[in-house]
Design an enzyme around this catalytic site. Structure first.
Site, PDB file in Angstrom:
ATOM      1  N   ASP A   1      -1.703  35.438  19.387  1.00 34.48           N
ATOM      2  CA  ASP A   1      -1.836  35.667  17.941  1.00 34.48           C
ATOM      3  C   ASP A   1      -0.485  36.120  17.383  1.00 34.48           C
ATOM      4  O   ASP A   1       0.192  36.942  17.998  1.00 34.48           O
ATOM      5  CB  ASP A   1      -2.813  36.821  17.645  1.00 34.48           C
TER       6      ASP A   1
ATOM      7  N   HIS B   1     -24.642  61.164  10.290  1.00 31.58           N
ATOM      8  CA  HIS B   1     -24.842  60.078  11.258  1.00 31.58           C
ATOM      9  C   HIS B   1     -24.956  60.636  12.680  1.00 31.58           C
ATOM     10  O   HIS B   1     -23.961  60.695  13.393  1.00 31.58           O
ATOM     11  CB  HIS B   1     -23.681  59.088  11.185  1.00 31.58           C
TER      12      HIS B   1
ATOM     13  N   GLY C   1     -30.785  55.802   4.637  1.00 35.46           N
ATOM     14  CA  GLY C   1     -32.197  55.904   5.024  1.00 35.46           C
ATOM     15  C   GLY C   1     -32.812  57.209   4.525  1.00 35.46           C
ATOM     16  O   GLY C   1     -33.961  57.239   4.081  1.00 35.46           O
ATOM     17  N   MET C   2     -32.056  58.302   4.595  1.00 30.93           N
ATOM     18  CA  MET C   2     -32.550  59.572   4.059  1.00 30.93           C
ATOM     19  C   MET C   2     -32.632  59.502   2.543  1.00 30.93           C
ATOM     20  O   MET C   2     -33.596  59.960   1.930  1.00 30.93           O
ATOM     21  CB  MET C   2     -31.639  60.733   4.449  1.00 30.93           C
TER      22      MET C   2
ATOM     23  N   GLY D   1     -15.101  41.955  25.341  1.00 31.55           N
ATOM     24  CA  GLY D   1     -15.534  43.285  25.766  1.00 31.55           C
ATOM     25  C   GLY D   1     -14.385  44.109  26.320  1.00 31.55           C
ATOM     26  O   GLY D   1     -14.537  44.873  27.264  1.00 31.55           O
TER      27      GLY D   1
ATOM     28  N   GLU E   1     -26.094  59.256  15.209  1.00 27.57           N
ATOM     29  CA  GLU E   1     -25.858  58.234  16.243  1.00 27.57           C
ATOM     30  C   GLU E   1     -24.454  58.301  16.840  1.00 27.57           C
ATOM     31  O   GLU E   1     -24.233  57.871  17.963  1.00 27.57           O
ATOM     32  CB  GLU E   1     -26.138  56.824  15.679  1.00 27.57           C
TER      33      GLU E   1
ATOM     34  N   CYS F   1     -28.686  58.619   6.626  1.00 26.08           N
ATOM     35  CA  CYS F   1     -27.752  58.451   5.510  1.00 26.08           C
ATOM     36  C   CYS F   1     -28.452  57.718   4.364  1.00 26.08           C
ATOM     37  O   CYS F   1     -29.309  58.292   3.712  1.00 26.08           O
ATOM     38  CB  CYS F   1     -26.473  57.778   5.982  1.00 26.08           C
TER      39      CYS F   1
ATOM     40  N   GLU G   1      -0.048  38.031  14.843  1.00 27.72           N
ATOM     41  CA  GLU G   1      -0.070  39.434  14.434  1.00 27.72           C
ATOM     42  C   GLU G   1      -0.069  40.426  15.604  1.00 27.72           C
ATOM     43  O   GLU G   1       0.207  41.599  15.397  1.00 27.72           O
ATOM     44  CB  GLU G   1      -1.245  39.695  13.490  1.00 27.72           C
TER      45      GLU G   1
HETATM   46  N1  GLN Z   1     -24.244  54.463   0.138  1.00 23.84           N
HETATM   47  C1  GLN Z   1     -24.619  55.797   0.428  1.00 23.84           C
HETATM   48  C2  GLN Z   1     -23.544  56.808   0.033  1.00 23.84           C
HETATM   49  O1  GLN Z   1     -22.416  56.462  -0.137  1.00 23.84           O
HETATM   50  C3  GLN Z   1     -24.996  55.957   1.890  1.00 23.84           C
HETATM   51  C4  GLN Z   1     -23.842  55.787   2.828  1.00 23.84           C
HETATM   52  C5  GLN Z   1     -24.258  55.541   4.248  1.00 23.84           C
HETATM   53  O2  GLN Z   1     -25.403  55.187   4.519  1.00 23.84           O
HETATM   54  N2  GLN Z   1     -23.335  55.658   5.175  1.00 23.84           N
HETATM   55  O3  GLN Z   1     -23.836  57.973  -0.098  1.00 23.84           O
END
Ligand code: GLN
Length: 538
Positions: free
Chosen positions: A150, A511, A387-388, A19, A513, A385, A152
């Site tokens: 590490d 997005h 989802g839409m 964290g 979020e 995204c 790297e």
């Molecule tokens: N795969 C889809 C696109 O490229 C949605 C991308 C996403 O959900 N960030 O448009």
């Protein structure tokens, strides 16, 4: 006196996943609440130029900044804890550092010289750190990814050692975060791994000024004495950071209780202004003991087994809860499980359903069945995204009767490609950093859920996608009751879809979020949780 930007370097020891990002963000918040202007940055020692091409299973979520940089998810913590916007200068990887050095070599920038890790790569790292130095920045916090020891990480440690040497003790400090494990068989906390980790740093010339110890239980005085003595750290600068009880947002409060921020300011020869955590503490109180009980939200995605894959989504749901004075319980469901078992049992009793982003066709049919379930049963639905895109495909297939409707991402020969590659994407060949990325404007139509939720006619949101709603199908879907409530004025791209006849059904191509914070929940998450609360009452 000329303005000096001070630097804090945060390293990690013993194990990863301590964290560090969260702790850096918490420190930034405390310094900000003492009146300082802070910037944060993360150095990632892997060879990808950015995390954009990595699977969420490898890396967790890819966080997108306003300027369209694909970055480490720690930057999400940075932005959620502080009011500080991150940018391209907030995340460097070894791949990016090396590609700068190699391009310069090819351009003749090192003519006559042998190009080497020291000094050329370390110089490039120092340059990356200096990018955040500015007249309006008081303190830069640089988090070095990976763990001391590490291979790297070595160039980064050498670079920060040199950097501090150059700016002097009053202007830079080292914080080392380690693990103090509890060994059950012995019934005690063990300090030896931390001593060894500090030992590794010392061999490369770094002596930490502050030691932050992650532990399951608080340490006692004896542990702290031991660590101070063997690690060469002042006794009061051995700080413990036990696991928090309820929420990550408690971390800054715990650290402030030990005066960590005061010690930091003293070490950096900065004035210790008063600390104002009132608003933050009130937020944490609501989060822990909300007045309006709990709502359960299903998140149906394709990377469910890894919690970090949808980090910002889960956080934004929590924020939506805070804004509605309720707790959000998340039921995480793998979309393939819906494919196999159907939605009825898996989704029974939830007050809202969210389908997040993703790439590739695995699990898509499960998402489509999820959308159908939410649409036909009046359950609040939020598609983000991918989802839409699924919401559009489902509506085209089941309401508009467009058989075989699909995204060309999943079916190149779909007879009804309602989601298709954007114009400017047709010619793109490279996969790294070539999506539609970062912040774009969007205009909201009057009398829509979106307009009501935002309370504004024009907004900006962050994007990360290649595919897009296909305007050739707009009239057809509109005719059957889908509303296109958010449009990007640059190119007439559909950004938000809604179903006005449904209690709360909204999908967005961007997005949201990434712009939600605990003190200021994103308007769509606030509205979605509000709708879920209403649903619960019914
Ligand atoms: N795969 C889809 C696109 O490229 C949605 C991308 C996403 O959900 N960030 O448009």
């Amino acid at each position: 006196m000329a303005h000096v930007t001070k630097h804090i370097f945060v390293t990690g020891g013993v194990v990863s996943s301590l964290g560090k990002g969260l702790t850096s963000a918490a420190i930034a918040l405390l310094l900000e609440r003492r009146g300082y202007r802070v910037r944060l940055q993360k150095m990632d020692p892997y060879l990808n130029v950015d995390p954009g091409t990595m699977s969420p299973y490898q890396h967790g979520e890819v966080y997108v900044t306003e300027d369209g940089t694909e970055t480490d998810l720690d930057l999400g913590h940075y932005e959620r804890f502080t009011g500080i916007p991150c940018s391209r200068a907030s995340n460097f990887t070894t791949g990016r550092i090396y590609s700068a050095v190699i391009s310069r070599e090819r351009a003749g920038g090192y003519l006559g010289k042998t190009v080497q890790v020291i000094p050329h790569v370390t110089d490039e790292i120092k340059k990356a750190i200096r990018e955040l130095d500015a007249a309006d920045v008081d303190i830069v916090i640089t988090e070095v990814g990976g763990t001391a020891g590490d291979i790297e990480s070595l160039p980064y440690l050498e670079a920060i050692r040199q950097f501090r040497q150059e700016i002097g003790r009053d202007n830079g400090l080292f914080i080392h975060i380690t693990l103090v494990p509890f060994i059950k068989a012995a019934g005690e906390l063990k300090t030896k791994p931390s001593q060894q980790s500090v030992g590794i740093l010392r061999t490369i010339g770094i002596v930490p000024d502050i030691l932050i110890c992650r532990c399951e239980q608080p340490m006692n005085e004896e542990h702290k004495d031991k660590l101070a003595l063997f690690c060469n750290v002042d006794r009061e600068l051995v700080i413990d950071e036990p696991d928090v009880e309820n929420s990550i947002y408690e971390v800054p409060i715990d650290l402030a209780r030990q005066d960590l921020d005061v010690y930091i300011l003293e070490k950096l020869a900065l004035h210790v202004n008063s600390l104002d955590l009132k608003q933050w503490k009130a937020m944490v109180r609501t989060l822990i003991a909300p007045r309006r009980g709990e709502v359960e939200i299903a998140v149906v995605g394709k990377y469910i087994s890894l919690r970090d894959a949808y980090k910002s989504i889960y956080e934004a749901l929590t924020h939506g809860g805070i804004a509605n004075n309720c707790r959000v319980k998340v039921r995480m469901i793998e979309s393939e499980a819906i494919q196999d078992q159907g939605p009825a049992r898996l989704l029974a009793g939830v007050a809202g359903i969210l389908v997040p982003g993703g790439f590739g066709d695995r699990g898509i049919e499960g998402m489509l069945r999820t959308v159908q379930y939410a649409r036909t049963r009046g359950i609040p639905f939020f598609g983000i995204c991918l989802g839409m895109q699924c919401a559009v495909i489902e509506f085209a297939r089941n309401v508009c009767k467009l058989g075989g409707a699909n995204s060309t991402e999943f079916d190149k020969d779909s007879p009804a490609p309602v989601i298709d590659l954007m114009e400017e994407q047709q010619r793109v060949r490279d996969l790294g950093g070539t999506m539609r990325l970062g912040s774009y404007p969007c205009t909201l139509a009057e009398g829509t859920l979106a307009r009501k939720s935002y309370g504004a006619a024009r907004i900006r949101e962050r994007h990360r996608h290649r595919y897009e709603f296909n305007n050739a199908f707009r009239a057809k879907l509109e005719g059957r009751g889908m509303r296109f409530s958010g449009i990007c004025p640059e190119g007439e791209l559909v950004e938000i879809v809604e179903l006005p006849k449904h209690p709360w059904f909204l999908g967005c191509q961007f997005h949201p979020e990434f712009q939600s914070t605990p003190l200021k929940a994103h308007p769509l998450f606030r509205a979605f949780i509000g709708a879920a609360l209403k649903k619960r009452k019914r």
